[in-house]
Design an enzyme around this catalytic site. Sequence first.
Site, PDB file in Angstrom:
ATOM      1  N   GLU A 194       0.855  -1.181   0.000  1.00  0.00           N
ATOM      2  CA  GLU A 194       0.000   0.000   0.000  1.00  0.00           C
ATOM      3  C   GLU A 194       0.898   1.240   0.000  1.00  0.00           C
ATOM      4  O   GLU A 194       2.074   1.161   0.349  1.00  0.00           O
ATOM      5  CB  GLU A 194      -0.862   0.013   1.256  1.00  0.00           C
ATOM      6  N   LYS A 209      -8.401  -8.741   6.393  1.00  0.00           N
ATOM      7  CA  LYS A 209      -8.919  -9.733   5.430  1.00  0.00           C
ATOM      8  C   LYS A 209      -9.413 -10.982   6.169  1.00  0.00           C
ATOM      9  O   LYS A 209     -10.458 -11.557   5.829  1.00  0.00           O
ATOM     10  CB  LYS A 209      -7.811 -10.110   4.437  1.00  0.00           C
TER      11      LYS A 209
HETATM   12  N1  HSE Z   1      -0.912  -4.585  -0.078  1.00  0.00           N
HETATM   13  C1  HSE Z   1      -1.689  -5.781  -0.051  1.00  0.00           C
HETATM   14  C2  HSE Z   1      -0.781  -6.979  -0.145  1.00  0.00           C
HETATM   15  C3  HSE Z   1      -2.686  -5.865  -1.159  1.00  0.00           C
HETATM   16  O1  HSE Z   1       0.423  -6.817  -0.197  1.00  0.00           O
HETATM   17  O2  HSE Z   1      -1.283  -8.098  -0.162  1.00  0.00           O
HETATM   18  C4  HSE Z   1      -3.928  -5.169  -0.829  1.00  0.00           C
HETATM   19  O3  HSE Z   1      -4.451  -5.646   0.385  1.00  0.00           O
END
Ligand code: HSE
Length: 437
Positions: A194, A209
């Site tokens: 990000e 998540k």
């Molecule tokens: N930056 C996250 C990752 C992707 O590296 O998996 C978006 O959640």
Amino acid sequence: MSSTSYGIGLAGCGTVGTGVIRALHRNGALIQQRSGSEMQLEVKRILVRDLDKSRHETVAPALLTTDWQSLVDDPEIAIVVELIGGTGLAYDIVARALTLGKPVVTGNKALLAERGTELFALSKIHNTPIHFEAAVAGGIPIIKTVQEAFIGNRIKAMCGIINGTSNYILQRMSEARLDFATALQEAQSLGYAEADPTLDVNGWDAAHKAILLATLAYGFPISPTEIHVVGIEQVKPIDIDFAKQLGYVVKLLAVIREHDDDAIELRLQPSFVSKSHILASVNGVFNAVAVNGDGVGESLFYGRGAGEDPTASAVVADLVEAARSLAHELPHRGFLPWGKQGRLLPIEETSTAYYVRFDVTDRPGVVAEIATVLAEHRIGISGTHSPVNPENPDAAFVDMVFLLHSCPFGLLQKALQKIAHLDCVNSAPVVFRIEQL
Ligand code: HSE
């Protein structure tokens, strides 16, 4: 609204937003044919912070605006895509769109994990869906899998690697022996991390998540304050090396598991995974989620978990779903949460085997002193490991690794508190769980 297209208001034109525009540009006609719709998906307005920033050629400057409310309220906009991230303005945009009856597509796991209960209540009141496939595991259709394909199953467990940036960094630290900062820089330059990579490396991107997956599977709201999260910032090359020597790899792992008494185990931490387990081979930006359903058994979902095109792929699929819901006036699907009360298993009650590294002052009896405390707590030792430095076999300070049999984490903590008081132990022990997957 035009009679030939659904107007899309795109809030955010960073990596994923640009990917969505490019995917619609590249495959728009194909998407329309394959979805069997008369209507095109057309990006009509794009919310950005800086009108003057240089952008990909497919991003039409005339569509740019800095006024989020006029974008959401525009009668030409039928579907709102939220890709700005965060939980403040993003919340206002999503809430406003739902209130106006405009379906929302979002990739914002933090927003849904932190404020999903409010937003899904709004979604229900206004009978307007929120689609969020892009929020978990990038291009892997894991939300649709849990929500639809496996709806006939009781989900017994889901374990996986759901942060591409951390996975990339751990692999580069292991294989190329890069330090953490250099590996992180590489991940950023490849567009995986990000803009602010804090949540990637402190475990919270993956934790958000995991909360979404667990809520979908078990139906009760889970507050981020209730779960145990450890990121990869503190992973040291020495532990990666010891893991290798012992037949393991270090992976940032989400573990979600239903216990016999219906309590749900949910934790996120760097863990030791056996080299021979399939998750050990998930490298780079790839994600993988193993789902165990009572009917389907063990299934594995593998793919790119971050990056422009894979994440845009999930957003575009949701756009087609959103367009379908408009075309057929599909009723709201209540799912997050569906109302069941649930209980999270306290982290102290979760059990695994462990790797514990002590920094000790070596002298006769050190191993016995540590082993005695472990025995007092009825914690079994499955092995010890303490490589001798050939150039200095009489070194006074050494790393001493204990491999421990499964026990509740709370019991281990108690034993380690007592061990910390031994005068041979120089600093707080380093603990990794050894997962039995
Ligand atoms: N930056 C996250 C990752 C992707 O590296 O998996 C978006 O959640």
